[in-house]
Write an enzyme that holds these catalytic residues in place. Structure first.
Site, mmCIF file in Angstrom:
data_model
loop_
_atom_site.group_PDB
_atom_site.id
_atom_site.type_symbol
_atom_site.label_atom_id
_atom_site.label_comp_id
_atom_site.label_asym_id
_atom_site.label_seq_id
_atom_site.Cartn_x
_atom_site.Cartn_y
_atom_site.Cartn_z
ATOM 1 N N CYS A 166 1.020 -1.296 0.097
ATOM 2 C CA CYS A 166 0.250 -0.035 0.090
ATOM 3 C C CYS A 166 0.849 1.223 0.132
ATOM 4 C CB CYS A 166 -1.019 0.186 1.254
ATOM 5 S SG CYS A 166 -2.248 1.360 1.114
ATOM 6 N N CYS A 210 -8.805 5.676 -5.902
ATOM 7 C CA CYS A 210 -8.040 6.467 -4.511
ATOM 8 C C CYS A 210 -8.038 7.761 -4.661
ATOM 9 C CB CYS A 210 -6.551 5.928 -4.715
ATOM 10 S SG CYS A 210 -5.539 6.471 -3.315
#
Length: 422
Positions: A159, A353
């Site tokens: 991530c 995102c």
């Protein structure tokens, strides 16, 4: 009456409890189990780590909110899962029986894979709220005595977005304080190139993020295998495309925040046949365990192969929209099973995102997450900064109110014509 237990009450588990309860109705029981009594909005942690948010603004007690929706809540960690006996053994010795188990624990943070790293070592973390609070205390020490900063991600990290966010947020905060000139910054990442993001890039993420780092005077090292950390010094092997070390770095720092590798949490990883070697739950297209047919899983804790092999190992991220579609698929599949119907729901595994960059931001959409893609879109603008703030407020309000309506669906439908289920 069936008993469905959701293990983990983060940004995946808590919405899962709400959505499952809405789908299955009052005649069945839903219990939410979490190690902490508080919900923590993890995407806000980069702001917490520079003092832009307090813990009270991004967390709240879970019990009173879920119980209003008829969901039981237990604030205990789970020490063992007896998958054959459909039983959870809690840390306090109590047991909980289930008919269906939904695992949404998130990851275990594997700081031990790099000697000297982590909050108990010499680097900070923004992966949990307590870590972010500790990172803020260390940041205040940096402000009192400025010096070099290293931000980035270790080998096997999956991530990368929060590392980029934190680098730009710290840069923005230091500039506001007129102190940026006293703090050299370096971004150190396992990614093969800037903007890879564990996704082999999205749109022009490489060019855009390289340009942003350059314009903010942040140096970078890619294909970086962080090998160990000592007080004030990080040891990094810079690798070529074959993963062979071509340059050794000894990087001094006054402050460092490095995202760690992820593994599965111990109780989940210990269940025979449930997980891959790194402890992530192996699921089929319906989010169901391939071995235990009454266990489902969603979020960071599931096994997803990397988008591509990289010289320094890195994983694929599980972003908010992807997790939302997993949750919806699970809720529909458990509902159908209880009605005697075959399971059919499959999530739309796409990446969406919103990444804050202090006073601007970057947004990307990758549908599907693994290419070739129908949509590969990456944009930058101040609107993303404000969108991230609005998203934070909306998500926390939604969790307090027990609203099971998916957050991303309207945006995705409006922009790209994609629903959360295939």
């Amino acid at each position: 009456m069936a008993h469905i237990v959701v293990l983990g009450a983060g940004t995946g588990g808590m919405p899962a409890a709400y959505e499952i309860k809405e789908e299955i109705g009052r005649e069945h029981q839903v219990t939410l189990i979490n190690a902490s009594s508080k919900f923590q909005f993890v995407p806000s942690n980069p702001w917490v780590a520079v003092g832009w948010r307090t813990s009270e603004e991004v967390s709240f007690e879970i019990g009173p909110h879920v119980e209003k929706k008829g969901i039981s809540f237990i604030a205990q960690s789970v020490s063992k899962i007896d998958a054959d006996g459909n039983t959870l053994i809690l840390a306090n010795g109590e047991t909980v029986k289930y008919d269906y188990l939904v695992i949404a624990t998130g990851p275990r943070l594997a700081f031990e894979e790099v000697e000297g790293s982590g909050p108990n070592g010499h680097t900070q973390s923004i992966c949990t709220l307590p870590h972010a609070e500790k990172a803020y205390e260390a940041y205040k020490e940096l402000l009192a005595s400025p010096g070099p900063v290293i931000i980035g991600a270790m080998p096997f990290a999956s991530c990368f977005g929060p590392a980029y966010e934190f680098a730009f947020i710290m840069d923005a905060d230091l500039r506001k304080r007129k102190m940026r000139d006293k703090v050299p910054m370096t971004y150190v990442t396992a990614e093969p190139y800037i903007g890879h993001l564990g996704l082999a890039g999205v749109g022009d993420s490489k060019g855009l993020l390289e340009s942003e780092l350059r314009s903010h005077d942040i140096k970078w090292i890619c294909n970086a295998k962080t090998t160990r950390v000592e007080a004030g010094k990080m040891f990094v092997s810079e690798c070529n495309d074959k993963g062979e070390a071509i340059k050794e770095h000894e990087l001094p720092f006054k402050y460092s925040m490095m995202l760690p590798a992820f593994k599965g949490v111990d109780a989940v990883a210990a269940v025979e046949g449930l997980c891959n070697p790194r402890g992530f739950v192996i699921v089929d297209d319906h989010q169901r365990s391939k071995k235990y047919k009454n266990i489902f899983s969603a979020g960071v804790c599931i096994a997803i192969p990397p988008v591509e092999a990289t010289p320094v190992p890195s994983g694929a991220p599980k972003t908010g929209f992807m997790i939302e579609t997993m949750i919806t698929a699970i809720a529909h599949n458990i509902r159908d099973e209880l009605l005697g119907k075959p399971t059919h729901a499959v999530g739309t595994w796409g990446a969406i995102c919103l990444a804050d960059m202090g006073d601007t931001g970057a947004a990307f959409v990758a549908l599907p997450q693994i290419g070739p893609r129908n949509v590969s879109w990456f944009k930058k603008g101040k609107w993303v900064h404000w969108a991230k703030i609005a998203f934070e407020k909306y998500f926390i309000k939604k969790m307090k109110n027990g609203n099971s309506e998916p957050i991303y669906e309207k945006f995705v439908l409006k922009k790209f014509g994609i629903t959360r289920l295939k």
